[in-house]
Design a protein around this motif. Structure first.
Motif, short mmCIF file in Angstrom:
data_model
loop_
_atom_site.label_atom_id
_atom_site.label_comp_id
_atom_site.label_asym_id
_atom_site.label_seq_id
_atom_site.Cartn_x
_atom_site.Cartn_y
_atom_site.Cartn_z
N ASP A 2 7.64 41.88 66.86
CA ASP A 2 7.68 42.90 65.81
C ASP A 2 8.82 43.88 66.02
OD1 ASP A 2 5.51 41.67 64.84
OD2 ASP A 2 4.27 43.45 64.63
N ARG A 3 9.06 44.22 67.28
CA ARG A 3 10.19 45.10 67.61
C ARG A 3 10.77 44.57 68.90
NH1 ARG A 3 11.73 50.48 67.14
NH2 ARG A 3 9.95 51.17 65.94
N PRO A 4 11.98 44.01 68.86
CA PRO A 4 12.48 43.33 70.06
C PRO A 4 12.73 44.25 71.23
CG PRO A 4 14.07 43.24 68.26
CD PRO A 4 12.86 43.90 67.71
N GLY A 5 12.96 45.54 70.98
CA GLY A 5 13.23 46.45 72.09
C GLY A 5 14.60 46.21 72.68
N PRO A 46 17.89 42.65 52.43
CA PRO A 46 17.77 41.90 53.68
C PRO A 46 19.02 41.07 53.97
CG PRO A 46 15.82 41.60 52.33
CD PRO A 46 16.77 42.41 51.53
N THR A 47 19.12 40.65 55.22
CA THR A 47 20.24 39.89 55.76
C THR A 47 21.58 40.56 55.46
OG1 THR A 47 20.41 38.49 53.80
CG2 THR A 47 19.03 37.68 55.58
N THR A 60 7.68 36.43 57.48
CA THR A 60 8.18 37.58 56.75
C THR A 60 7.27 38.76 57.07
OG1 THR A 60 6.90 36.77 54.91
CG2 THR A 60 9.26 36.38 54.83
N ALA A 61 7.87 39.90 57.28
CA ALA A 61 7.07 41.10 57.54
C ALA A 61 6.25 41.39 56.30
CB ALA A 61 7.99 42.26 57.88
N SER A 62 5.00 41.80 56.51
CA SER A 62 4.12 41.91 55.35
C SER A 62 4.41 43.15 54.52
CB SER A 62 2.68 41.91 55.80
OG SER A 62 2.50 42.92 56.75
N ALA A 115 13.36 42.04 57.59
CA ALA A 115 12.94 41.08 56.57
C ALA A 115 12.21 39.90 57.20
CB ALA A 115 14.16 40.59 55.80
N GLU A 116 12.63 39.51 58.37
CA GLU A 116 12.03 38.35 59.02
C GLU A 116 11.67 38.69 60.45
OE1 GLU A 116 14.46 34.91 59.03
OE2 GLU A 116 13.40 34.02 57.35
#
Lengths: 251, 258
Positions: free
Chosen positions: A64-67, B54-55, A219-221, A176-177
């Motif tokens: 969700d958040r790569p950090g 996005p993108t 896809t993020a909701s 977005a993804e």
């Protein structure tokens, strides 16, 4: 089949799979051995207990958040002898949020859920010095899902917002993804392989097996604002036709 | 009414020059209309906004009473052969006709939130001055203050705080503005550029006044609203909201709530 979802969020996390000796690296996402170890600890299993039931669970994680990756140049000395311990580089993920899921048989998953709710040994995010900053279980029983693992990970709302309390709306828009890393079914070809399926946590001889991983996208909701998706393209203007009537509306 | 989406090719230097200057982009949007819309302030006007999609896409959205022709912009700052993916004009009028009071929509609005103040050192009775709202709380307060006249209401955030949270917040009487509404403010940037970008050196020397820069504060609101007054809301969508409309502020767009 039932899926248990855990939110892994903390100021520091460290998920080593190939870390040996003085280079204590971290992967980009929680490892299966790290999360299963957390569950085993929550159940209060000793280090040398049998793990075959846990290792058989299907595991997946959503980033969700790569950090960001940070390095800690680690010095320590033995308090009794006064001798310096080997210098080591310890790597961490700072400010990351993950959603991890395990899928398995219903009663077993429910037993794990109650164990995480009241853990026997305190949970930590890959390394003992990395406590979670949020409850591992999602609110309103959202942690237990009757969906298969991949769908459960897809359908859970994005957890990467900065609001530390649940009633605050996230300050940021989700990407977005979202990337997902899932256990590869035996008949498929894995995208990545990692030696992180735990066979034994026995401290005198830890053993791990290879695991195939499939990379997927979710896809993020929280929706991205697209103001044109629900509109009809305007018919192309023809030279012989009069001006379209909508242009002369009073608003 | 028409709504046009134009995809900007950010790797072209002329596109970056446009993105860097609201003044130039205003000019480019203006050129898209062979017959300039009347500037008497009564009819619907041309509104535009830059939107991050996005993108890493950057879209230029234009709402206008007439159909724009963006061929010149596609050649300068887009992909001339991309077709409808490069730029598409949508039938906005039929969508506006179908709107109904009580409808709930997700919205995005880029605006210039400001208020009029008289500073302490100003003599009493002197004209008030525009001052930008700089903090998230003030900017949300600006939108909430103007929502009724604009014909909508921002939906409240109904997620009730749990017991633990209320204890933690016991010091404050009520939660801050930004928690009470289904609303996020982002891309809050002060904008500043010289009023005439292509001014010659000699003219700059002759008409050098230090306050000649255009300055305003821009903020993008994302949230959910309910339409309360249909006529006023249509006016908001077609006439814009707030100041700096020529420089990419004031256009509100809607999307279905998911």
């Amino acid at each position: 089949m039932t899926t248990l979802l855990l939110r892994l969020a903390g100021p520091l996390q460290s998920w080593g799979a190939s870390a040996r000796f003085v280079q204590r690296t971290t992967e980009n996402a929680p490892t299966k051995s790290g999360v299963l170890g957390l569950l085993a600890g929550a159940e209060g299993r000793p280090r040398d207990a049998d793990l075959s039931d846990l290792a058989a669970l299907r595991f997946g994680v959503r980033i969700d958040r790569p950090g960001s990756r940070i390095r800690d140049f680690h010095t320590a000395e033995n308090r009794d002898t006064g001798r310096a311990l080997p210098l080591s580089d310890r790597y961490y993920l700072a400010d990351a949020v993950f959603l991890a899921g395990v899928e398995g048989e219903d009663t077993f998953i429910r037993r794990l859920y109650t164990a995480v709710d009241a853990p026997r040994f305190l949970p930590y995010l890959g390394r003992r010095s990395c406590p979670p900053s949020h409850p591992l279980l999602l609110q309103d029983n959202a942690s237990l899902s009757s969906l298969p693992l991949e769908d459960a990970l897809r359908n859970t709302p994005w957890q990467g917002g900065r609001g530390p309390l649940s009633h605050r709306p996230p300050r940021e828009q989700p990407p977005a993804e979202l990337n997902m890393l899932l256990d590869c079914p035996p008949q498929d070809t894995p995208d990545i392989q990692l030696r992180d399926t735990p066979l034994s946590y026995n401290p005198s001889h830890r053993r791990y097996a290879m695991r195939g991983i499939q990379a997927r996208h979710a896809t993020a909701s929280a929706p991205v604002h697209d103001p044109t998706a629900h509109l009809r393209p305007a018919p192309t203007a023809r030279h012989d036709s009069p001006a379209p009537p909508l242009a002369t509306d009073d608003f | 009414m028409y709504l046009t989406r134009f995809r900007i090719n950010t790797s072209r230097s002329s596109a970056r020059a446009l993105l860097a200057s609201p003044q130039r982009l205003h000019g480019a949007v203006d050129m898209a209309f062979p017959k300039p819309p009347p500037r008497d302030g009564n009819g619907p006007r041309v509104l535009w906004r830059l939107d991050q999609a996005p993108t890493n896409r950057i879209n230029l959205l234009i709402s206008s009473p007439d159909r724009p022709d963006l061929t010149h912009l596609a050649e300068q700052a887009g992909w001339p052969t991309l077709g409808t993916e490069g730029w598409t004009t949508f039938a906005y009028g039929e969508f506006l006709n179908k709107l109904a009071a009580g409808g709930e929509w997700a919205f995005r609005l880029t605006a210039n939130p400001l208020h009029y103040i008289r500073r302490e050192q100003d003599p009493p009775g002197s004209p008030t001055k525009r001052a930008p709202h700089m903090t998230v709380g003030h900017q949300i307060g600006w939108l909430i203050k103007h929502q009724e006249r604009a014909g909508f209401e921002v939906l409240p955030n109904e997620q009730a705080p749990t017991d633990n949270d209320t204890k933690a917040d016991a010091g404050a009487e009520e939660p801050p503005m930004q928690w009470r509404y289904q609303l996020v403010v982002h891309e809050r940037t002060p904008v500043r550029f010289p009023q005439r970008a292509e001014r010659s050196k000699s003219r700059r020397e002759t008409s050098s006044s230090p306050g000649a820069d255009v300055r305003f504060t821009r903020a993008t609101f994302d949230g959910q609203l309910r339409i309360t007054d249909l006529a006023a809301f249509r006016r908001t969508l077609t006439h814009g909201m707030g100041k700096s409309k020529a420089y990419g502020c004031g256009l509100m767009t809607l999307a279905p709530v998911r």
